[in-house]
Write an enzyme that holds these catalytic residues in place. Structure first.
Site, PDB file in Angstrom:
ATOM      1  CG  ASP A  15      -1.736  -1.086   1.105  1.00 26.89           C
ATOM      2  OD1 ASP A  15      -2.033  -2.026   0.148  1.00 26.89           O
ATOM      3  OD2 ASP A  15      -2.996  -1.103   2.002  1.00 26.89           O
ATOM      4  CG  ASP A  53      -6.383   0.010   1.027  1.00 31.64           C
ATOM      5  OD1 ASP A  53      -6.674  -1.301   1.218  1.00 31.64           O
ATOM      6  OD2 ASP A  53      -7.109   0.936   1.855  1.00 31.64           O
ATOM      7  CG  HIS A  55     -11.409   0.943  -0.097  1.00 30.02           C
ATOM      8  ND1 HIS A  55     -11.258  -0.457   0.270  1.00 30.02           N
ATOM      9  CD2 HIS A  55     -10.267   1.427   0.890  1.00 30.02           C
ATOM     10  CE1 HIS A  55     -10.394  -0.424   1.550  1.00 30.02           C
ATOM     11  NE2 HIS A  55      -9.731   0.466   1.634  1.00 30.02           N
ATOM     12  CG  HIS A  59     -14.964   0.120   1.105  1.00 23.96           C
ATOM     13  ND1 HIS A  59     -14.291  -0.160   2.431  1.00 23.96           N
ATOM     14  CD2 HIS A  59     -15.127  -0.886   0.547  1.00 23.96           C
ATOM     15  CE1 HIS A  59     -13.923  -1.453   2.442  1.00 23.96           C
ATOM     16  NE2 HIS A  59     -14.424  -1.921   1.354  1.00 23.96           N
ATOM     17  CG  HIS A  87      -8.718   5.055   2.688  1.00 27.29           C
ATOM     18  ND1 HIS A  87      -9.501   4.868   3.594  1.00 27.29           N
ATOM     19  CD2 HIS A  87      -8.073   3.661   2.519  1.00 27.29           C
ATOM     20  CE1 HIS A  87      -9.677   3.480   3.972  1.00 27.29           C
ATOM     21  NE2 HIS A  87      -8.652   2.832   2.964  1.00 27.29           N
ATOM     22  CE  LYS A 112      -4.099  -4.331   1.179  1.00 28.13           C
ATOM     23  NZ  LYS A 112      -4.799  -3.472   1.912  1.00 28.13           N
ATOM     24  CB  CYS A 157      -2.171  -2.792   5.151  1.00 30.75           C
ATOM     25  SG  CYS A 157      -4.030  -2.345   4.895  1.00 30.75           S
TER      26      CYS A 157
HETATM   27  C1  VGL Z   1      -4.807   0.691   5.487  1.00 34.94           C
HETATM   28  C2  VGL Z   1      -6.497   1.587   6.846  1.00 34.94           C
HETATM   29  C3  VGL Z   1      -7.384   1.568   5.952  1.00 34.94           C
HETATM   30  C4  VGL Z   1      -3.198   0.433   5.507  1.00 34.94           C
HETATM   31  C5  VGL Z   1      -5.700   0.615   4.555  1.00 34.94           C
HETATM   32  O1  VGL Z   1      -2.772   0.331   4.293  1.00 34.94           O
HETATM   33  O2  VGL Z   1      -2.632   0.096   6.504  1.00 34.94           O
HETATM   34  N1  VGL Z   1      -5.153   1.269   6.813  1.00 34.94           N
HETATM   35  N2  VGL Z   1      -6.869   0.734   4.861  1.00 34.94           N
HETATM   36 ZN    ZN Z   2      -8.274   1.105   3.218  1.00 41.09          ZN
END
Ligand code: VGL
Ligand code: ZN
Length: 209
Positions: A15, A53, A55, A59, A87, A112, A157
């Site tokens: 991510d 990430d 979404h 979401h 995000h 994901k 993550c």
């Molecule tokens: C993440 C919060 C929500 C991450 C992703 O990449 O750590 N944290 N979505």
């Molecule tokens: Zn996320």
């Protein structure tokens, strides 16, 4: 401890996206500092994957979807969900990889969190803890036996991806100085304790050879 990188070693870059870097909607402090380190790592591993990430708008993990404030929690079908600012919305600039992240050696991009109703911190298994993303199969077919992790965020993550990689039977090493954490309500301390409990190793860039 020194770690020597071999043909059965995979790197998963987690991510490293604009929304998790300074200026993003869910910025991790100093998040962009991992970019040159991830680039240096990617040049040294034979197998390289990156998670993204990804979404849809509205979401289930977005506070705005529930008319709530970010950083609280809610109970969803699969359990407790932290509510985040919007995000990494599919197709938005925030969802793009950091522009300095070198993707030349990234052989697999695993998206994901695309299911509107189910979050996925882990690159391997969604938050319902049942739906596989296919990353285990990808890495196994490529011959990986050990997975090194770097990226964002260490306590969400990266941590969940590490835990599921270990559960899938890989040896797992988190490259700690190539990660940055959100650190929400003791989450960083909790993640590090889980690593110790589950036999997930930690190393630093300088320990790799
Ligand atoms: C993440 C919060 C929500 C991450 C992703 O990449 O750590 N944290 N979505
Ligand atoms: Zn996320």
């Amino acid at each position: 401890m020194s770690w020597s990188i071999g043909p059965r070693d995979a790197l998963v870059i987690v991510d490293v996206q604009n929304d998790f870097c300074p200026g993003g909607t869910l910025a991790v402090a100093d998040g962009d500092a991992v970019v040159p380190l991830a680039n240096a790592l990617a040049r040294r591993f034979p197998i390289v994957a990156a998670t993204q990430d990804w979404h849809p708008a509205g979401h289930a993990s977005f506070a705005s979807t529930h008319g709530a404030e970010p950083f609280g929690t809610i109970e969803l079908d699969y359990g407790t969900q932290v509510l985040w600012p919007d995000h990494c919305v599919q197709g938005s600039p925030g969802a793009e990889f950091h522009s300095d992240l070198d993707l030349d050696r990234v052989q697999c991009v695993l998206r994901k969190g695309w299911n509107p109703a189910v979050d996925s911190y882990s690159g391997f298994r969604e938050a319902d803890r049942a739906t596989s993303t296919g990353l285990e199969g990808y890495l196994t077919e490529r011959g990986a036996e050990r997975v090194f992790l770097c990226g964002l965020a260490l306590d969400f993550c990266v941590a969940w991806t590490a835990i599921d990689a270990r559960a899938a039977g890989f040896d797992v090493v988190v490259v700690e100085d190539a990660c940055r954490a959100i650190d929400l309500g003791g989450s960083l301390e909790g993640a590090l304790a889980e690593f110790d409990e589950r036999g997930i190793a930690r190393c630093r860039m300088a320990d790799l050879s």
